[in-house]
Design a protein around this motif. Structure first.
Motif, PDB file in Angstrom:
ATOM      1  N   LYS A  16       0.830  -1.205   0.000  1.00 25.85           N
ATOM      2  CA  LYS A  16       0.000   0.000   0.000  1.00 25.85           C
ATOM      3  C   LYS A  16       0.869   1.262   0.000  1.00 25.85           C
ATOM      4  O   LYS A  16       0.621   2.205  -0.755  1.00 25.85           O
ATOM      5  N   ARG A  17       1.919   1.265   0.833  1.00 28.50           N
ATOM      6  CA  ARG A  17       2.799   2.432   0.911  1.00 28.50           C
ATOM      7  C   ARG A  17       3.511   2.672  -0.417  1.00 28.50           C
ATOM      8  O   ARG A  17       3.521   3.791  -0.938  1.00 28.50           O
ATOM      9  N   LEU A  18       4.081   1.633  -0.999  1.00 28.88           N
ATOM     10  CA  LEU A  18       4.816   1.789  -2.258  1.00 28.88           C
ATOM     11  C   LEU A  18       3.890   2.168  -3.414  1.00 28.88           C
ATOM     12  O   LEU A  18       4.256   2.985  -4.264  1.00 28.88           O
ATOM     13  N   ARG A  19       2.713   1.600  -3.443  1.00 24.76           N
ATOM     14  CA  ARG A  19       1.741   1.956  -4.488  1.00 24.76           C
ATOM     15  C   ARG A  19       1.373   3.433  -4.380  1.00 24.76           C
ATOM     16  O   ARG A  19       1.355   4.162  -5.377  1.00 24.76           O
ATOM     17  N   ASN A  20       1.123   3.890  -3.155  1.00 25.46           N
ATOM     18  CA  ASN A  20       0.773   5.296  -2.954  1.00 25.46           C
ATOM     19  C   ASN A  20       1.947   6.226  -3.256  1.00 25.46           C
ATOM     20  O   ASN A  20       1.754   7.297  -3.841  1.00 25.46           O
ATOM     21  N   GLU A  21       3.170   5.842  -2.861  1.00 22.54           N
ATOM     22  CA  GLU A  21       4.358   6.658  -3.154  1.00 22.54           C
ATOM     23  C   GLU A  21       4.529   6.863  -4.657  1.00 22.54           C
ATOM     24  O   GLU A  21       4.989   7.914  -5.089  1.00 22.54           O
ATOM     25  N   ALA A  28      -4.352   1.008 -11.877  1.00 21.57           N
ATOM     26  CA  ALA A  28      -3.081   1.213 -12.576  1.00 21.57           C
ATOM     27  C   ALA A  28      -2.081   0.120 -12.212  1.00 21.57           C
ATOM     28  O   ALA A  28      -1.387  -0.419 -13.088  1.00 21.57           O
ATOM     29  N   LEU A  29      -2.003  -0.233 -10.926  1.00 21.31           N
ATOM     30  CA  LEU A  29      -1.077  -1.292 -10.522  1.00 21.31           C
ATOM     31  C   LEU A  29      -1.521  -2.632 -11.102  1.00 21.31           C
ATOM     32  O   LEU A  29      -0.689  -3.430 -11.543  1.00 21.31           O
ATOM     33  N   GLU A  44      -3.402  -5.985   0.123  1.00 18.72           N
ATOM     34  CA  GLU A  44      -3.256  -4.763   0.930  1.00 18.72           C
ATOM     35  C   GLU A  44      -4.032  -4.842   2.241  1.00 18.72           C
ATOM     36  O   GLU A  44      -3.679  -4.174   3.202  1.00 18.72           O
ATOM     37  N   GLN A  45      -5.067  -5.648   2.282  1.00 19.89           N
ATOM     38  CA  GLN A  45      -5.848  -5.807   3.505  1.00 19.89           C
ATOM     39  C   GLN A  45      -5.338  -6.961   4.372  1.00 19.89           C
ATOM     40  O   GLN A  45      -5.888  -7.236   5.433  1.00 19.89           O
ATOM     41  N   GLY A  46      -4.268  -7.632   3.903  1.00 22.73           N
ATOM     42  CA  GLY A  46      -3.685  -8.726   4.664  1.00 22.73           C
ATOM     43  C   GLY A  46      -4.580  -9.947   4.754  1.00 22.73           C
ATOM     44  O   GLY A  46      -4.468 -10.729   5.696  1.00 22.73           O
ATOM     45  N   ARG A  47      -5.463 -10.123   3.757  1.00 23.25           N
ATOM     46  CA  ARG A  47      -6.427 -11.220   3.804  1.00 23.25           C
ATOM     47  C   ARG A  47      -6.025 -12.428   2.976  1.00 23.25           C
ATOM     48  O   ARG A  47      -6.779 -13.394   2.903  1.00 23.25           O
TER      49      ARG A  47
END
Length: 191
Positions: A16-21, A28-29, A44-47
């Motif tokens: 999530k952090r790298l995608r947002n950065e 897009a990803l 990203e939700q750890g599921r």
């Protein structure tokens, strides 16, 4: 090996952090990586506990090493990974393993792997981004390296280097375990 839940949570947080950065939307990803939007959301939700191939495609699309995606301790200038912290990302049906020992960004992802491939086991990999190179050092046994549909035999004590932008795989057709060290260098993705 580190706790699987610790790795899953690190992957969720780092993705999530790298995608947002990078300013990538989920769509897009998904388009860059070939991984569905739904799978990215679950990660990203750890599921979910995604396959090695899924993690590789996401790391390649983000231009980071798998080690960086799975890193649960980014607080030190020197990253020391002890044997019990190394992450096993592939397990063969007869006891083989692919273990990510460490990785850095240099300037693109650079990863060091340790593989044990038991007799009769094999692992196939989708093509990595163009310009990706791998170096495989066979310590024991005889590795059958398949690159773009062609088999290459790499005996113990030998080192093979090759472009990994093609479908490729590692196989043990012999009757003794194959032990190898693998270095993977992935170029930065175009912006």
């Amino acid at each position: 090996m580190p706790d699987l839940d610790l790795i899953t949570q690190a992957l969720a947080r780092n993705l999530k952090r790298l995608r947002n950065e990078r300013g990538y939307t989920l769509d897009a990803l998904a388009a860059r990586s070939g991984v569905s939007r739904g799978m990215i959301v679950q990660i990203e939700q750890g599921r979910t506990n995604p396959s090695v191939g899924t993690v590789v495609r996401i790391a390649d699309a983000l231009g980071v090493s798998i080690a960086r995606l799975l890193d649960y301790d980014e607080t030190s200038e020197v990253r020391i990974v002890t044997d019990d912290q190394a992450v096993q990302l592939w397990a063969g049906s007869s006891g083989g393993s692919g273990v990510l020992l460490n990785g850095i960004e240099a300037p693109g992802p650079l990863e060091l792997w340790e593989w044990l491939i038991m007799p009769g086991e094999g692992h196939t990999s989708d093509p990595h981004p163009a310009g990706t190179v791998e170096i495989a050092r066979v310590e024991q046994g005889e590795l059958v390296l398949t690159l773009d549909g062609r088999d290459h035999v790499v005996p113990a004590g030998s080192t093979a280097s090759y472009e990994a932008g093609w479908a490729h795989g590692y196989r043990n057709d012999g009757d003794v375990p194959v032990r190898l060290t693998l270095v993977v260098s992935v170029p930065l993705p175009p912006r």
